[in-house]
Design an enzyme around this catalytic site. Structure first.
Site, short mmCIF file in Angstrom:
data_model
loop_
_atom_site.label_atom_id
_atom_site.label_comp_id
_atom_site.label_asym_id
_atom_site.label_seq_id
_atom_site.Cartn_x
_atom_site.Cartn_y
_atom_site.Cartn_z
N ASP A 97 1.86 -5.38 -1.21
CA ASP A 97 1.21 -5.28 -2.52
C ASP A 97 2.23 -5.52 -3.63
OD1 ASP A 97 -0.78 -5.04 -4.30
OD2 ASP A 97 -1.20 -2.91 -3.96
N CYS A 132 2.17 -4.34 -7.49
CA CYS A 132 1.25 -3.21 -7.72
C CYS A 132 1.82 -2.35 -8.85
CB CYS A 132 1.11 -2.38 -6.45
SG CYS A 132 -0.17 -1.11 -6.60
N HIS A 172 -6.12 2.46 -4.56
CA HIS A 172 -6.26 1.78 -5.85
C HIS A 172 -7.49 2.36 -6.57
CE1 HIS A 172 -3.96 -1.54 -3.68
NE2 HIS A 172 -3.13 -0.94 -4.50
N PHE A 173 -7.44 2.36 -7.88
CA PHE A 173 -8.57 2.97 -8.61
C PHE A 173 -8.59 2.51 -10.05
CE2 PHE A 173 -4.90 5.83 -8.87
CZ PHE A 173 -4.80 6.06 -10.23
N HIS A 203 5.26 -0.98 -9.90
CA HIS A 203 6.11 -0.12 -9.07
C HIS A 203 6.46 -0.71 -7.70
CE1 HIS A 203 1.89 1.69 -8.70
NE2 HIS A 203 2.12 1.21 -7.49
N HIS A 205 5.89 7.00 -9.85
CA HIS A 205 4.68 6.45 -10.49
C HIS A 205 3.46 7.29 -10.13
CE1 HIS A 205 4.13 4.92 -6.48
NE2 HIS A 205 2.89 4.60 -6.78
N ALA A 226 2.09 11.10 -7.63
CA ALA A 226 2.47 12.35 -6.98
C ALA A 226 3.06 12.09 -5.60
CB ALA A 226 1.24 13.24 -6.87
N LYS A 277 -13.31 4.23 -6.92
CA LYS A 277 -12.51 3.76 -5.78
C LYS A 277 -13.35 2.88 -4.90
CE LYS A 277 -8.81 6.91 -5.46
NZ LYS A 277 -7.76 7.51 -4.72
N1 LIG Z 1 -5.35 9.78 -11.23
C1 LIG Z 1 -5.47 9.43 -9.94
N2 LIG Z 1 -4.34 9.28 -9.20
C2 LIG Z 1 -4.47 8.91 -7.91
C3 LIG Z 1 -5.72 8.70 -7.31
N3 LIG Z 1 -5.51 8.33 -6.01
C4 LIG Z 1 -4.19 8.30 -5.82
N4 LIG Z 1 -3.55 8.65 -6.96
C5 LIG Z 1 -2.11 8.68 -7.24
O1 LIG Z 1 -1.68 7.33 -7.33
C6 LIG Z 1 -0.50 7.13 -6.56
C7 LIG Z 1 -0.60 5.75 -5.95
O2 LIG Z 1 0.41 5.57 -5.03
P1 LIG Z 1 0.74 4.16 -4.32
O3 LIG Z 1 1.90 4.47 -3.44
O4 LIG Z 1 -0.46 3.73 -3.57
O5 LIG Z 1 1.09 3.17 -5.37
C8 LIG Z 1 -0.48 8.25 -5.54
O6 LIG Z 1 0.84 8.67 -5.30
C9 LIG Z 1 -1.30 9.36 -6.17
O7 LIG Z 1 -0.48 10.32 -6.76
C10 LIG Z 1 -6.89 8.87 -8.12
O8 LIG Z 1 -8.03 8.68 -7.66
N5 LIG Z 1 -6.72 9.22 -9.40
MN LIG Z 2 0.60 1.14 -5.91
#
Ligand SMILES: Nc1nc2c(ncn2[C@@H]2O[C@H](COP(=O)(O)O)[C@@H](O)[C@H]2O)c(=O)[nH]1
Ligand SMILES: [Mn+2]
Length: 405
Positions: A82, A85, A144-145, A245, A298, A300, A377
């Site tokens: 990705d 991303c 992704h969202f 990121h 970027h 949690a 989502k």
């Molecule tokens: N506000 C929201 N944050 C979300 C959601 N689903 C995931 N997350 C956060 O995004 C990152 C994406 O991480 P990646 O490694 O795929 O780039 C993940 O760490 C979560 O903290 C959501 O629905 N809403």
């Molecule tokens: Mn990502």
């Protein structure tokens, strides 16, 4: 040749002296042992001179997520499929007081049906007009969202920057099938997997050129998703921050590989996503990021993998129904029952603690906390079908193999 370890494709027999690892997280932060092992493997990759690891660190398929890696060689595998991303935050010219969540859910469901002109958008971004036009403005699956948010709290440093009466959109998406195609080609090239690429080689230059295209395409994709969502809500979106990121950035002493770490410069505003049922944050990067290779978290970061989540959340109907709502009256649009469980808030670490760790390490100052009101989502997608005939994919392949046409 030795055994392959930690999903990184690094033969255990090539034991180079490992590079220095800077841990930018506190003992309070949950870090999985497997992620630390993968981190060690990254530090031993050929050409790697320095590594920074952030509090959202967690294990990944080809290496850990939540890292910035300085290397004299290019390591496509660290970036993954990705490419580009990122997270983009937009302010909507729509007042919070006018929001009816049920109505917004119906509107946002139509996001990807909103009219856009992908060819014109590609041309305006200096990209070939036939480069995956149908995928532009689409969110993609997994985590992704596209999320409608409002300000929950502003911090002293964020005073005047965020409007408590307004609505915001946080978009997390990347380069869709384009990045997957570029990465798929790289996986066919085994030596790149183990040793990385010489940046001066034809293969290194080629990957880098395609990477740069993916980064531009992914940023455009996030903008078009926001435009579609804003249009579905009968509103306009103004960009606040666009922060990738998964990418490589140049430095005088090598290439910084960001894998799940926001690529910032001191002063930049950056979103740090939480989950669909917990707070996300907006921060400003500080001078300290000079020492973290220009990286911060970027998001949690995952605490539990997808399989494990099936025993932890949504075990019966009422639990599953509860997963569609959050404490702020927010709602989830997601037609994939498995994804609802796998992406539930407990799957993720505490974004508040992540931000605290980054602030304690003098990497960021907190500007605002944002609450999720509607999260959209899409269903998980399978691995890219690399055999299916796709004209724009074939053109991309020709470009990859024979240079620009
Ligand atoms: N506000 C929201 N944050 C979300 C959601 N689903 C995931 N997350 C956060 O995004 C990152 C994406 O991480 P990646 O490694 O795929 O780039 C993940 O760490 C979560 O903290 C959501 O629905 N809403
Ligand atoms: Mn990502």
């Amino acid at each position: 040749m030795g055994n392959f370890i930690g999903g990184l494709g690094l033969p255990s027999s090539c034991a180079a002296p490992a590079a220095h690892i800077q841990h930018c997280f506190s003992p309070q932060t949950w870090i999985e042992g497997a992620a630390l092992q993968q981190l060690g493997n990254v530090a031993a990759l050929p050409g790697v001179t320095s590594v920074a690891a952030f509090p959202d660190l967690h294990p990944g398929k080809y290496g850990p997520t939540g890292i910035a890696v300085l290397s004299e060689r290019l390591h496509p595998q660290l970036i993954g499929n990705d490419i580009g991303c990122g997270m983009s935050l937009f302010e909507l010219d729509l007042p919070l007081r006018k929001l009816r969540i049920d109505k917004a859910v119906e509107c946002l469901r139509r996001t990807e049906a909103e009219d856009i002109d992908p060819h014109a958008a590609l041309a305006a971004s200096d990209l070939p007009t036939d480069l995956y036009p149908d995928a532009l403005g689409t969110i993609g699956g997994g985590n992704h969202f596209c999320e409608l948010q409002a300000v929950d709290q502003t911090d002293a440093a964020g005073e005047g920057l965020f409007d408590r009466q307004k609505l915001y959109l946080l978009v997390h998406s990347g380069s869709r099938g384009l990045g997957a195609f570029v990465f798929g080609q790289m996986l066919d090239f085994q030596s790149a997997v183990t040793a990385g690429l010489d940046p001066e080689s034809a293969a290194g230059k080629d990957w880098r050129r395609q990477h740069d295209i993916c980064v531009t395409w992914a940023s455009l994709n996030r903008r078009l998703i926001a435009e579609r969502a804003a249009s579905a809500l009968r509103s306009e979106a103004r960009l606040v921050a666009d922060v990738p990121h998964n990418l490589v950035r140049d430095r005088a002493d090598g290439f910084v590989h960001h894998k799940g770490s926001a690529a910032v410069r001191a002063g930049d505003v950056a979103p740090i996503a939480g989950s669909r049922a917990s707070l996300s944050y907006v921060v400003r990067a500080l001078n300290g990021t000079g020492l973290s290779l220009g990286g911060i978290s970027h998001g949690a970061g995952r605490k539990y993998d997808r399989a494990t989540m099936h025993g932890r959340a949504g075990r019966n109907r009422s639990e599953r129904d509860a997963l569609l709502r959050n404490a702020w009256g927010g709602q989830l649009i997601c037609d994939d029952r498995n994804l609802v469980i796998e992406e539930a808030a407990p799957a993720y670490k505490d974004a508040g603690q992540v931000v605290q760790d980054l602030a304690d390490a003098a990497l960021v100052v907190r500007l605002a906390a944002m609450k999720p009101l509607v999260t959209y989502k899409k269903a998980m997608e399978g691995p890219p079908d690399r055999t299916r005939k796709n004209p724009s994919r074939e053109r991309m392949a020709r470009r990859a193999n024979h240079g620009r046409d």
